[in-house]
Scaffold this motif. Sequence first.
Motif, mmCIF file in Angstrom:
data_model
loop_
_atom_site.group_PDB
_atom_site.id
_atom_site.type_symbol
_atom_site.label_atom_id
_atom_site.label_comp_id
_atom_site.label_asym_id
_atom_site.label_seq_id
_atom_site.Cartn_x
_atom_site.Cartn_y
_atom_site.Cartn_z
ATOM 1 N N SER A 120 1.100 -1.459 -0.048
ATOM 2 C CA SER A 120 0.266 0.702 0.223
ATOM 3 C C SER A 120 0.700 1.261 0.255
ATOM 4 C CB SER A 120 -0.966 -0.068 1.171
ATOM 5 O OG SER A 120 0.018 -0.080 2.425
ATOM 6 N N LYS A 121 0.098 2.172 -0.361
ATOM 7 C CA LYS A 121 0.880 3.819 -0.209
ATOM 8 C C LYS A 121 1.909 4.127 0.856
ATOM 9 C CE LYS A 121 -2.653 6.389 -3.156
ATOM 10 N NZ LYS A 121 -3.559 7.157 -3.258
ATOM 11 N N SER A 122 1.349 3.233 1.890
ATOM 12 C CA SER A 122 2.367 3.682 3.704
ATOM 13 C C SER A 122 3.423 3.118 3.509
ATOM 14 C CB SER A 122 1.153 3.479 4.894
ATOM 15 O OG SER A 122 1.107 2.078 4.137
ATOM 16 N N MET A 123 3.735 1.827 2.808
ATOM 17 C CA MET A 123 4.244 0.745 2.932
ATOM 18 C C MET A 123 5.734 2.275 1.301
ATOM 19 S SD MET A 123 4.894 -1.522 4.412
ATOM 20 C CE MET A 123 5.892 -3.395 4.036
ATOM 21 N N LEU A 164 -2.543 -3.253 -7.747
ATOM 22 C CA LEU A 164 -3.447 -3.668 -7.007
ATOM 23 C C LEU A 164 -4.358 -2.086 -6.658
ATOM 24 C CD1 LEU A 164 -1.531 -5.718 -4.241
ATOM 25 C CD2 LEU A 164 -3.467 -6.498 -6.679
ATOM 26 N N PRO A 165 -5.228 -2.123 -6.177
ATOM 27 C CA PRO A 165 -6.237 -1.238 -5.708
ATOM 28 C C PRO A 165 -5.366 -0.840 -5.132
ATOM 29 C CG PRO A 165 -7.794 -2.775 -5.877
ATOM 30 C CD PRO A 165 -6.413 -2.943 -6.377
ATOM 31 N N GLN A 166 -4.727 0.791 -3.977
ATOM 32 C CA GLN A 166 -4.402 0.606 -2.928
ATOM 33 C C GLN A 166 -5.504 1.000 -1.919
ATOM 34 O OE1 GLN A 166 -1.179 1.850 -2.758
ATOM 35 N NE2 GLN A 166 -1.143 0.935 -4.190
ATOM 36 N N GLY A 167 -4.975 1.532 -0.676
ATOM 37 C CA GLY A 167 -5.304 0.553 0.446
ATOM 38 C C GLY A 167 -4.659 -0.348 1.518
ATOM 39 N N SER A 168 -5.595 -0.888 2.374
ATOM 40 C CA SER A 168 -5.037 -1.088 2.764
ATOM 41 C C SER A 168 -5.924 -2.647 3.983
ATOM 42 C CB SER A 168 -4.023 -1.283 4.731
ATOM 43 O OG SER A 168 -3.000 -2.116 4.888
ATOM 44 N N ASN A 169 -5.802 -3.887 3.696
ATOM 45 C CA ASN A 169 -7.153 -4.321 4.113
ATOM 46 C C ASN A 169 -7.034 -5.628 4.641
ATOM 47 O OD1 ASN A 169 -9.435 -6.118 4.169
ATOM 48 N ND2 ASN A 169 -10.390 -5.530 2.291
ATOM 49 N N LEU A 170 -6.259 -5.528 5.617
ATOM 50 C CA LEU A 170 -5.506 -6.549 6.719
ATOM 51 C C LEU A 170 -6.508 -8.134 6.654
ATOM 52 C CD1 LEU A 170 -3.629 -5.613 8.905
ATOM 53 C CD2 LEU A 170 -2.792 -6.259 7.311
ATOM 54 N N ALA A 171 -7.789 -8.043 6.292
ATOM 55 C CA ALA A 171 -9.090 -8.881 6.508
ATOM 56 C C ALA A 171 -8.951 -10.159 5.143
ATOM 57 C CB ALA A 171 -10.379 -8.633 6.787
ATOM 58 N N GLU A 172 -8.179 -9.230 4.377
ATOM 59 C CA GLU A 172 -8.153 -10.049 3.095
ATOM 60 C C GLU A 172 -7.191 -10.713 2.898
ATOM 61 O OE1 GLU A 172 -9.643 -10.716 -0.979
ATOM 62 O OE2 GLU A 172 -10.219 -10.158 0.567
ATOM 63 N N VAL A 173 -5.910 -10.432 3.079
ATOM 64 C CA VAL A 173 -5.155 -11.531 2.999
ATOM 65 C C VAL A 173 -5.206 -12.676 3.996
ATOM 66 C CG1 VAL A 173 -3.751 -9.989 5.042
ATOM 67 C CG2 VAL A 173 -2.422 -10.859 3.312
ATOM 68 N N PHE A 174 -5.819 -11.998 5.344
ATOM 69 C CA PHE A 174 -5.586 -13.442 6.528
ATOM 70 C C PHE A 174 -6.520 -14.021 5.763
ATOM 71 C CE2 PHE A 174 -5.305 -10.176 10.307
ATOM 72 C CZ PHE A 174 -3.410 -10.579 9.633
#
Length: 387
Positions: A90-93, A166-176
């Motif tokens: 994501s952008k923050s990285m 990838l579309p930007q954002g941060s979805n930890l639930a999706e990666v889990f």
Amino acid sequence: VWVAIAVPFAVLALQLYDRARRRRLTTRLGELPVIGKVIASASPGRRIVKDVLAGTAAALIAVAAARPQITGMRKVELRGLDLALAVDVSKSMLVDDVGPTTEMTEKKIETTRLARARELARAVIDELPGDRIAPVVFAASAAHFPLTEDHLVAGNFIRDLGPADLPQGSNLAEVFRVSRCLLRPDLYEDLGCARIGRRGHGGDPLHGERLGPKPKGRDKDPEAAIEQKVERGKAIVVFTDGGDSDAEEFREVAIARELGIAVFLVGFGTPAGGIVYDVDSFSGKRTGTPKRLPDGSTVVSKRDDAGMKALAEAGGDPKRYLPATERGEVDPAPIIDALRAVNRGLATKQVKDLRDIYQPFLFAALMLLVIEAAISTRRRQRYPEAP
């Protein structure tokens, strides 16, 4: 092998040449009846026997030098775990609140959280030679690759995909969710994993083509059979700077825990944080324009230690949150040590085993040479000069 075949013919040629040469020399010494009495004890038959023994020994030595082998089967033990390794893009990285490594300096890589995460991910993969890796790259959604023993492919997957993919954002639930579905493909329907797909259709025949006949005996190939003794351990390692945690993330971590999947989080960045910049949609690199809130203030991203530690605790152990080093070289040791606590499975597999069998040929050649040396070229006679 060709040398071994040629040796007997070479010895035969030398034997014929030697016989003709001796006959010529004998005629030069004097009258044949007189010379015959002088060399009556000479044994042409024994000389032929010695040449045959020496030629056979030389051929056997050539065969041994060709390194003959026989094919057998042996059982080997396979130990390892299945690991889903996820990297946040994501952008923050792309915040530059971390220090450069030697690799970043030498290859002129932009110093960001993402660069350190990728380098650490490759270092972790290199330290897990017997494990299967499922690489995942995520932001608002997740791109994934199936479990593979090819660590080079896993490392390239993490390196090649970035913020522009990838579309930007941060979805930890999706990666889990994606990670646990990759680790437990046997539970697709029960866990709602059908959205990420199964193995896909890579390798299927193209339109208008058809696959050839299936090789005979393929299903009975003993080398392809793997007998599972102890189930492989499963773990998820997420490289991220955190984000706003919600109930869905904790629910996904809880499901992974119920399935026996260990969840680890590795935090990147610093508690002080840094400015988040917009990302170029084509190159995936950050621009010089800071990202701003509706009130005009710049967006600052900080490492979310509290949120990631809470997720690790929901997974069963708050110590499974591991902040990465902010300066200096990346160190995979803490992650590797933590993964060693995960049970590694045990399986057995029949593999082909090529065994050298040159020793009998070499021993036989040595014995023939000993026998050849013990045979004299003269036969015993009480009165050799007698007609």
